[in-house]
Structures are given as C-alpha cells and as structure tokens.
Design an enzyme around this catalytic site. Structure first.
Site, PDB file in Angstrom:
ATOM      1  N   ARG A 287      42.625  41.246  40.927  1.00 22.91           N
ATOM      2  CA  ARG A 287      43.305  40.105  39.744  1.00 22.91           C
ATOM      3  C   ARG A 287      44.130  39.158  39.805  1.00 22.91           C
ATOM      4  O   ARG A 287      45.403  39.828  40.502  1.00 22.91           O
ATOM      5  CB  ARG A 287      43.620  41.472  37.718  1.00 22.91           C
ATOM      6  CG  ARG A 287      42.240  42.236  38.138  1.00 22.91           C
ATOM      7  CD  ARG A 287      42.575  43.101  36.475  1.00 22.91           C
ATOM      8  NE  ARG A 287      41.624  43.529  36.449  1.00 22.91           N
ATOM      9  CZ  ARG A 287      41.457  44.565  35.882  1.00 22.91           C
ATOM     10  NH1 ARG A 287      42.708  44.151  34.482  1.00 22.91           N
ATOM     11  NH2 ARG A 287      40.442  45.041  35.450  1.00 22.91           N
TER      12      ARG A 287
ATOM     13  N   GLU B 132      46.468  37.408  38.211  1.00 26.19           N
ATOM     14  CA  GLU B 132      47.928  37.082  37.347  1.00 26.19           C
ATOM     15  C   GLU B 132      48.667  37.316  37.876  1.00 26.19           C
ATOM     16  O   GLU B 132      49.195  38.622  38.703  1.00 26.19           O
ATOM     17  CB  GLU B 132      47.007  38.423  36.428  1.00 26.19           C
ATOM     18  CG  GLU B 132      46.145  38.999  35.434  1.00 26.19           C
ATOM     19  CD  GLU B 132      45.947  39.770  34.706  1.00 26.19           C
ATOM     20  OE1 GLU B 132      46.205  40.734  35.108  1.00 26.19           O
ATOM     21  OE2 GLU B 132      44.960  39.550  34.040  1.00 26.19           O
TER      22      GLU B 132
ATOM     23  N   ARG C 111      54.712  48.092  36.922  1.00 33.20           N
ATOM     24  CA  ARG C 111      53.388  48.546  37.208  1.00 33.20           C
ATOM     25  C   ARG C 111      51.516  47.632  37.742  1.00 33.20           C
ATOM     26  O   ARG C 111      50.500  48.473  37.025  1.00 33.20           O
ATOM     27  CB  ARG C 111      52.533  49.263  35.477  1.00 33.20           C
ATOM     28  CG  ARG C 111      52.716  48.564  34.745  1.00 33.20           C
ATOM     29  CD  ARG C 111      53.344  49.212  33.315  1.00 33.20           C
ATOM     30  NE  ARG C 111      52.661  48.324  32.342  1.00 33.20           N
ATOM     31  CZ  ARG C 111      53.748  46.805  31.747  1.00 33.20           C
ATOM     32  NH1 ARG C 111      54.603  47.048  32.268  1.00 33.20           N
ATOM     33  NH2 ARG C 111      52.817  46.064  30.854  1.00 33.20           N
ATOM     34  N   HIS C 112      51.964  46.296  37.642  1.00 32.22           N
ATOM     35  CA  HIS C 112      51.099  45.622  37.743  1.00 32.22           C
ATOM     36  C   HIS C 112      50.922  45.233  39.420  1.00 32.22           C
ATOM     37  O   HIS C 112      52.328  44.955  40.007  1.00 32.22           O
ATOM     38  CB  HIS C 112      51.206  44.393  37.164  1.00 32.22           C
ATOM     39  CG  HIS C 112      50.710  44.526  36.044  1.00 32.22           C
ATOM     40  ND1 HIS C 112      51.989  45.201  35.048  1.00 32.22           N
ATOM     41  CD2 HIS C 112      49.624  44.432  35.122  1.00 32.22           C
ATOM     42  CE1 HIS C 112      51.310  44.864  33.484  1.00 32.22           C
ATOM     43  NE2 HIS C 112      49.738  44.625  33.597  1.00 32.22           N
TER      44      HIS C 112
ATOM     45  N   GLU D 209      49.850  52.408  28.729  1.00 30.88           N
ATOM     46  CA  GLU D 209      48.316  52.566  29.652  1.00 30.88           C
ATOM     47  C   GLU D 209      47.948  53.059  31.100  1.00 30.88           C
ATOM     48  O   GLU D 209      48.509  52.069  32.590  1.00 30.88           O
ATOM     49  CB  GLU D 209      47.922  50.976  29.267  1.00 30.88           C
ATOM     50  CG  GLU D 209      46.135  50.734  29.506  1.00 30.88           C
ATOM     51  CD  GLU D 209      45.420  49.416  29.669  1.00 30.88           C
ATOM     52  OE1 GLU D 209      45.686  48.424  28.902  1.00 30.88           O
ATOM     53  OE2 GLU D 209      44.267  49.756  29.654  1.00 30.88           O
TER      54      GLU D 209
ATOM     55  N   SER E 146      41.030  52.132  29.875  1.00 37.88           N
ATOM     56  CA  SER E 146      40.581  51.281  28.844  1.00 37.88           C
ATOM     57  C   SER E 146      39.067  51.999  28.605  1.00 37.88           C
ATOM     58  O   SER E 146      38.421  51.271  29.707  1.00 37.88           O
ATOM     59  CB  SER E 146      40.580  49.559  29.111  1.00 37.88           C
ATOM     60  OG  SER E 146      42.295  49.372  28.608  1.00 37.88           O
TER      61      SER E 146
ATOM     62  N   ARG F  97      47.080  53.958  38.617  1.00 41.75           N
ATOM     63  CA  ARG F  97      48.645  54.377  37.063  1.00 41.75           C
ATOM     64  C   ARG F  97      48.437  55.154  37.212  1.00 41.75           C
ATOM     65  O   ARG F  97      50.000  55.849  36.702  1.00 41.75           O
ATOM     66  CB  ARG F  97      47.817  53.709  36.612  1.00 41.75           C
ATOM     67  CG  ARG F  97      48.141  52.065  35.881  1.00 41.75           C
ATOM     68  CD  ARG F  97      49.719  51.716  35.313  1.00 41.75           C
ATOM     69  NE  ARG F  97      49.635  49.907  35.422  1.00 41.75           N
ATOM     70  CZ  ARG F  97      49.103  49.272  34.322  1.00 41.75           C
ATOM     71  NH1 ARG F  97      48.517  49.764  33.504  1.00 41.75           N
ATOM     72  NH2 ARG F  97      49.440  47.947  34.256  1.00 41.75           N
TER      73      ARG F  97
HETATM   74  P1  ATP Z   1      47.422  46.035  30.937  1.00 40.88           P
HETATM   75  O1  ATP Z   1      46.840  45.730  29.269  1.00 40.88           O
HETATM   76  O2  ATP Z   1      47.859  47.579  31.005  1.00 40.88           O
HETATM   77  O3  ATP Z   1      47.011  45.456  32.354  1.00 40.88           O
HETATM   78  P2  ATP Z   1      44.155  45.854  31.540  1.00 40.88           P
HETATM   79  O4  ATP Z   1      43.873  46.301  29.474  1.00 40.88           O
HETATM   80  O5  ATP Z   1      44.377  44.111  31.873  1.00 40.88           O
HETATM   81  O6  ATP Z   1      46.127  46.393  32.092  1.00 40.88           O
HETATM   82  P3  ATP Z   1      42.277  46.659  31.957  1.00 40.88           P
HETATM   83  O7  ATP Z   1      41.234  45.611  32.418  1.00 40.88           O
HETATM   84  O8  ATP Z   1      41.804  47.802  30.540  1.00 40.88           O
HETATM   85  O9  ATP Z   1      43.696  46.711  32.189  1.00 40.88           O
HETATM   86  O10 ATP Z   1      41.604  47.793  33.451  1.00 40.88           O
HETATM   87  C1  ATP Z   1      41.136  48.897  33.525  1.00 40.88           C
HETATM   88  C2  ATP Z   1      42.707  50.095  34.026  1.00 40.88           C
HETATM   89  O11 ATP Z   1      42.917  49.488  35.255  1.00 40.88           O
HETATM   90  C3  ATP Z   1      43.889  50.062  33.557  1.00 40.88           C
HETATM   91  O12 ATP Z   1      43.717  50.702  32.467  1.00 40.88           O
HETATM   92  C4  ATP Z   1      44.736  50.394  34.329  1.00 40.88           C
HETATM   93  O13 ATP Z   1      45.129  51.762  34.993  1.00 40.88           O
HETATM   94  C5  ATP Z   1      44.519  49.683  34.913  1.00 40.88           C
HETATM   95  N1  ATP Z   1      44.775  48.385  36.007  1.00 40.88           N
HETATM   96  C6  ATP Z   1      44.429  47.091  34.937  1.00 40.88           C
HETATM   97  N2  ATP Z   1      44.908  46.068  36.077  1.00 40.88           N
HETATM   98  C7  ATP Z   1      46.020  46.436  36.765  1.00 40.88           C
HETATM   99  C8  ATP Z   1      46.783  46.295  37.347  1.00 40.88           C
HETATM  100  N3  ATP Z   1      47.363  44.315  37.923  1.00 40.88           N
HETATM  101  N4  ATP Z   1      47.693  47.006  38.400  1.00 40.88           N
HETATM  102  C9  ATP Z   1      47.326  47.950  38.003  1.00 40.88           C
HETATM  103  N5  ATP Z   1      46.584  48.393  37.402  1.00 40.88           N
HETATM  104  C10 ATP Z   1      45.548  47.828  36.696  1.00 40.88           C
HETATM  105 MG    MG Z   2      43.131  48.184  28.730  1.00 36.66          MG
END
Ligand code: ATP
Ligand code: MG
Length: 431
Positions: A213, A215, A221-222, A355, A358, A406
């Site tokens: 990702r 971002e 936590r990211h 979170e 999802s 996570r």
């Molecule tokens: P957040 O809102 O916490 O940034 P997200 O909603 O963008 O996460 P999803 O696309 O729903 O993330 O991805 C499913 C799962 O993958 C998340 O619930 C989380 O556990 C994990 N995850 C996603 N992006 C990240 C990240 N950049 N770093 C760590 N864990 C992540």
């Molecule tokens: Mg999500």
C-alpha cells in the site's frame, strides 16, 4: 553439530556428555575460573571452565572470546543450582566457529535499551534478544493456528499474483513497477482474484496474503508492506456467515497466543473471549456521541472515534468487537447493499480501538456490479477479467482480510514495527 538445544538439558542429565552450539551471551573471566553463557534459539546454558579441571587448550580458547562469537562446546553436564536451568556444562572441547567483531552495534543482554530505529538498523542482532525472538516465534504460532482453523473449516489455500496490471479495487494508492515495456503495480490485496475463485467453484479459499500500500502513513499501526489472512467464501446467506468465520479465526488465533510459551515468557496474560459483540454502525455513532465524539451519519468512524469506542468497550471488559451495517457509500464498489439500501452488508472487526479486519458480502450480479463501478467513476473496461467471471455463473459470496500484524500487535499491546522482521514504512527500505 549438536546433541541438545540448551533448554533440553536438565539436572536429570548430570553426568551425561552433550554438545551444544550457540552465541557467547556473557563472559565472566576470573582467570582460573570462567563462566561463559552460551545462548541458542531455545535459551541459555552456563559453560564453566576451571583451571586444573578444564584442559588448558580449552581454557585458552575461551579466554578473551568476544561476546556474540559462535561456539560449539562438548562437555559433561553438572547440576548447579545458581546457573540458568539449574545446570552447567564442564567443557571438554571448544570449537570457535565464528569470531564476533567488537564493540557490538547494540547490546543483546537487555542491559542497555536501544531506540527502535537503532534496533531495526541492526535487526539481525536485535532478534538475538530472547524477548524479541519470542515475538516472531509467536507470529509463526498464530499464523499456523489460523491456517489450521481455516483448513478445518474447509478452506483451501490459493496464491494469487502480486504483480498486477492496474485496475485494483480502488481506495488505496498502488506502487508502480517497471514490467518490461508495460506499467504494472504491486497488488494492494487479492480482492479481485479471490472473488474470481468463487466463480471458479473453489467455494472457500484463503491466502496468507501480502498487501502493498503506497500510502504515506506515519502511525504506529500502518506499514507499506503487510500480511493478512485473506478469505473468500461462497453460498452465504448474508454477511453474518462470514462474520462467524472471522470470529472463529480471530478467537483461534488469540487462544493459540494465550496458551503459548512465548506469552508466558513475555509475562503477558491474555483472555480469550467466549463471543464477540456485533455493534451496528448507527448505535456506535450514538455510543461515541455520548462521550462527546460526534460523527455525521455517512462518514467513516475516524481514528479518534475508534479510540472512544475502544474505551467504552474496555469498560465492559470487551477488547474485540464488530461494527456492522456501515453506510454503503463508505464501502468499496463491490460491496453488497443491505435490504435497506442505505446500508452495506459490510463489517469491521475492531480490537481495543483499532481496526484489525474488514469484510462483507460482495455483489454477485454482473449488471449491478457494472452499475456500481460506474457510480464510483471507475471504468468497467479496466475490470475486464474480473467482470467476465461474473457473466458465467457466480454464486453469492463474501470474505474478509484480517491483518496479521494488526492482530499480533493488539495481542501484545505493542506497535506494528515490533511485529515485523524488516518493516517497510515511508522512510525505511533497508534492511
Ligand atoms: P485502516 O483504515 O486501518 O488504514 P483499511 O481499512 O485501509 O485499514 P483494509 O483495506 O480494510 O484496510 O484491509 C484489511 C486489513 O488489513 C485491515 O483491517 C488491517 O488489519 C490490515 N491493513 C490494511 N492496511 C494496513 C496497513 N497500511 N498497515 C497495517 N495493516 C493494514
Ligand atoms: Mg478496512
């Protein structure tokens, strides 16, 4: 090269000959008496060399041995109350397999604390610390517990491509890569491919997936490269069927951690909940509004909102809970609307204010999916391979992604960089 790991040697082995291999953790050299603590993956054992008892060449090999050098020691076991594990080894021969440079880039014994950046810069050495290694033993344990749960629930493992031609699910930025004369990207999730497997008739699939990702996060936590339990399943009645699997998987993972040696070693205690509450988005808005945190209907629950909810739930002794029935407009294009079309058949699983997963039911009707893509200003022609799988028989289906980092960071109540061997973030690309 060895007969035993150090933790396999107990006072009951007194008198036996053993061969152990490992790193020099500590040395106490008093000339005629020397204690060398030798560390391997399993623990630490004391090697005790004494003039008059130990052969002179062995004494000579141990004198001045730099810390963190690698040795193979043969000797006999003696019971010794004050030594680690109640035993020591009287060495008969010592082979120096590798001499460490000194000074060391960081302390391994736990006496001198280092900043996380120094630790990550010297990760190979940081990982020699038993309390750091324990995190990764635990990581291995929870991943295999999760896999076991999924396999027992009829899921089969798939491996989808991580190099993709664009047209991912939208929502997050992708890392572009050079792919011969074409532009390509690193996959942000297996979403479109795992849904395609539902059309293939695989019924229930999982992947220990890698997400990339792009971002620019700067949070605890990211990260930009992460892993997840990613599943998709067919012939579901609605999203509750998927939540049952996510609940079972999460609790299996938490239970495996709670019962692990590593958790005992790290002196942590974890409770395994019997069930997981399912809160509705609308009720969550009311709950957090009661604590002065207002979120307008139709907006995502932001980080602060998640934290407020985490505190409310903690007061009830609940660490882990679902948020269900989100507004449709904040969930991805492929999300199935609820009977009341304002809402989505989508959920998040939360742990103490963050979170961890999802998921939801997906749209399986081709024409409706095309309509939803257009609604999000996405071009159906960019989703050709995906859409085609919906034109020739696609069952009702859904799934989720549960972040491995996570859930582990939440189990350990730590930050995400602690639970990844070599984290990738905005600033860190090496080691
Ligand atoms: P957040 O809102 O916490 O940034 P997200 O909603 O963008 O996460 P999803 O696309 O729903 O993330 O991805 C499913 C799962 O993958 C998340 O619930 C989380 O556990 C994990 N995850 C996603 N992006 C990240 C990240 N950049 N770093 C760590 N864990 C992540
Ligand atoms: Mg999500």
């Amino acid at each position: 090269m060895r007969t035993h790991y150090t933790n396999q040697i107990t006072p009951a082995d007194a008198g036996k000959d053993v061969v152990v291999c490992g790193w020099v953790h500590e040395v106490r050299d008093m000339g005629k008496l020397m204690f060398v603590l030798l560390r391997d993956r399993s623990g630490i054992i004391q090697i005790t060399a004494k003039s008059g008892v130990t052969a002179e060449p062995v004494m000579a090999a141990l004198h001045g041995i730099p810390k963190e050098s690698v040795l193979r020691v043969s000797g006999s076991v003696l019971a010794c109350k004050p030594a680690p594990g109640g035993v020591e080894v009287s060495p008969k021969s010592v082979e120096v397999l590798s001499v460490s440079k000194s000074p060391l880039p960081m302390d391994v014994t736990g006496k001198v604390k280092a900043e996380i950046d120094t630790r990550l810069d010297n990760r190979f050495m940081d990982l020699r610390k038993p309390e750091v290694a324990a995190i990764f033993k635990l990581r291995s344990r929870i991943v295999s517990a999760g896999i076991k749960y999924l396999e027992n629930s009829g899921f089969i493992e798939v491996h989808t491509p991580k190099i993709i031609a664009s047209a991912s699910e939208g929502g997050t930025e992708l890392f572009p890569i050079a792919y011969f004369d074409k532009e390509a990207f690193l996959a942000q999730s297996p979403q479109l491919y795992k849904q395609t497997m539902m059309s293939a008739g695989f019924d229930r699939v999982y992947e220990i997936a890698r997400y990339f990702r792009a971002e620019e996060h700067d949070t605890v936590r990211h990260l930009n490269e992460i892993m997840a339990f990613d599943i998709e399943m067919s012939f579901i009645k609605d999203e509750a069927d998927i939540m049952d699997v996510l609940e079972g998987l999460s609790l299996a993972v938490i239970k495996s951690a709670a019962e692990s040696e590593e958790i005992k070693f790290l002196k942590k205690e974890i409770e395994v909940p019997k069930k997981v509450d399912r809160l509705r988005y609308d009720d969550v808005l009311d709950m957090i509004a009661g604590q002065g945190k207002k979120i307008e209907w139709g907006h995502d629950i932001d980080t602060e909102g998640e934290k407020v909810l985490g505190r409310i739930m903690a007061k009830e002794g609940k660490d882990i809970y679902f948020i269900t029935k989100y507004p449709l407009n904040i969930k991805p294009f492929y999300t199935m609307p609820d009977t009341n079309k304002k809402y989505a058949r989508a959920f998040d699983l939360e742990h103490t204010g963050d979170e961890i997963s999802s998921g939801g039911q997906r749209i399986h009707d081709h024409a409706f999916l095309v309509k939803r893509l257009k609604h999000w200003n996405l071009k159906p022609e960019n989703f050709e391979f995906y859409l085609k799988a919906f034109e020739y028989g696609m069952p009702p289906h859904g799934g989720f992604g549960l972040g491995i980092e996570r859930i582990l960071m939440k189990i350990l109540n730590t930050q995400i960089r602690e639970v990844v061997l070599f984290p990738r973030d905005r600033y860190r690309l090496t080691p």
